[in-house]
Design a protein around this motif. Sequence first.
Motif, PDB file in Angstrom:
ATOM      1  N   SER A 106      27.562  55.605  35.585  1.00  0.00           N
ATOM      2  CA  SER A 106      29.283  54.871  35.377  1.00  0.00           C
ATOM      3  C   SER A 106      29.438  55.631  36.863  1.00  0.00           C
ATOM      4  O   SER A 106      31.218  54.429  36.808  1.00  0.00           O
ATOM      5  N   ILE A 107      29.430  55.763  38.029  1.00  0.00           N
ATOM      6  CA  ILE A 107      29.558  55.059  39.325  1.00  0.00           C
ATOM      7  C   ILE A 107      29.674  53.825  39.351  1.00  0.00           C
ATOM      8  O   ILE A 107      31.149  52.574  39.566  1.00  0.00           O
ATOM      9  N   VAL A 108      28.910  53.061  39.091  1.00  0.00           N
ATOM     10  CA  VAL A 108      28.409  51.461  39.785  1.00  0.00           C
ATOM     11  C   VAL A 108      29.109  50.518  38.656  1.00  0.00           C
ATOM     12  O   VAL A 108      29.837  49.570  38.660  1.00  0.00           O
ATOM     13  N   GLY A 109      29.293  50.958  37.203  1.00  0.00           N
ATOM     14  CA  GLY A 109      30.387  50.464  36.366  1.00  0.00           C
ATOM     15  C   GLY A 109      32.202  51.031  36.352  1.00  0.00           C
ATOM     16  O   GLY A 109      32.706  49.967  36.335  1.00  0.00           O
ATOM     17  N   GLY A 110      32.225  52.221  37.448  1.00  0.00           N
ATOM     18  CA  GLY A 110      33.631  51.817  37.436  1.00  0.00           C
ATOM     19  C   GLY A 110      33.752  50.883  38.649  1.00  0.00           C
ATOM     20  O   GLY A 110      34.932  50.099  38.696  1.00  0.00           O
ATOM     21  N   LEU A 115      36.938  45.564  40.267  1.00  0.00           N
ATOM     22  CA  LEU A 115      36.265  44.874  40.878  1.00  0.00           C
ATOM     23  C   LEU A 115      36.281  43.578  40.117  1.00  0.00           C
ATOM     24  O   LEU A 115      36.069  42.047  40.261  1.00  0.00           O
ATOM     25  N   GLY A 116      36.814  43.742  38.342  1.00  0.00           N
ATOM     26  CA  GLY A 116      37.336  42.839  38.114  1.00  0.00           C
ATOM     27  C   GLY A 116      35.960  42.184  36.740  1.00  0.00           C
ATOM     28  O   GLY A 116      36.157  41.175  35.517  1.00  0.00           O
ATOM     29  N   ARG A 119      32.251  42.234  32.140  1.00  0.00           N
ATOM     30  CA  ARG A 119      31.080  42.938  30.605  1.00  0.00           C
ATOM     31  C   ARG A 119      31.752  44.746  31.132  1.00  0.00           C
ATOM     32  O   ARG A 119      31.006  45.908  29.987  1.00  0.00           O
ATOM     33  N   VAL A 120      32.216  45.209  31.368  1.00  0.00           N
ATOM     34  CA  VAL A 120      31.884  46.910  32.077  1.00  0.00           C
ATOM     35  C   VAL A 120      33.284  47.374  30.958  1.00  0.00           C
ATOM     36  O   VAL A 120      34.452  46.763  31.601  1.00  0.00           O
ATOM     37  N   ASN A 121      33.166  48.210  30.192  1.00  0.00           N
ATOM     38  CA  ASN A 121      34.302  48.668  29.191  1.00  0.00           C
ATOM     39  C   ASN A 121      34.192  50.102  29.215  1.00  0.00           C
ATOM     40  O   ASN A 121      32.925  51.081  28.957  1.00  0.00           O
ATOM     41  N   MET A 122      35.084  50.692  29.656  1.00  0.00           N
ATOM     42  CA  MET A 122      35.271  52.225  29.868  1.00  0.00           C
ATOM     43  C   MET A 122      36.445  52.272  29.069  1.00  0.00           C
ATOM     44  O   MET A 122      38.222  52.655  28.327  1.00  0.00           O
ATOM     45  N   LEU A 133      41.815  53.066  37.139  1.00  0.00           N
ATOM     46  CA  LEU A 133      42.403  54.056  37.064  1.00  0.00           C
ATOM     47  C   LEU A 133      39.939  54.185  37.094  1.00  0.00           C
ATOM     48  O   LEU A 133      39.758  55.481  36.948  1.00  0.00           O
ATOM     49  N   SER A 134      39.153  52.868  36.608  1.00  0.00           N
ATOM     50  CA  SER A 134      38.029  52.699  36.136  1.00  0.00           C
ATOM     51  C   SER A 134      37.134  53.968  37.584  1.00  0.00           C
ATOM     52  O   SER A 134      35.891  54.987  37.246  1.00  0.00           O
TER      53      SER A 134
END
Length: 169
Positions: A106-110, A115-116, A119-122, A133-134
């Motif tokens: 979750s930290i890496v994904g945020g 950073l744009g 691939r990452v959805n939150m 706020l990621s």
Amino acid sequence: MDKITYIKELKKNLKGLPMEQREDMLREIEQHIADAIAAGKEESFVIARLGNPEILAKSLAGEYYAENNNILKAIPFFVSAGIGSFFMVFLFGGMALLFSAGAVGSIVGGIMRTLGSERVNMTMFNMEVPRILSIPTGLLTAAFLFVLVYLCCRTLKRYFIRVANAWKE
């Protein structure tokens, strides 16, 4: 089995412990045997009540590792305690491992999402988290997951100490 043989077997099975701790444990057991004999009990009765020296050694070593927060070294001693321990170790140990991986993820994904990375959805409560706020959302999720990791490890430690104390009785 006599006292000398019992102590030798116990000492052989306590080899993985630090020397000082091992000697303290052996002195304590020898003193227990001596006190019981002085109280009028037969040596063979006292030895029989202590049980198998290999099992007692596992109990003492497991308790030592659990009390000194070395859960990874305590695991082999308690998995051998039976199916209940097998279940507890792999359930709570596995959950702790998965929760910690989720926290790091979750930290890496945020960070990646901030950073744009597309691939990452939150989402939180069925609403997409704003990109700005990621990182805070990832940190908040990680903090929650690390609390769960702590609770799993604490539960394992308490279980290990309870099993070790039951073996000693």
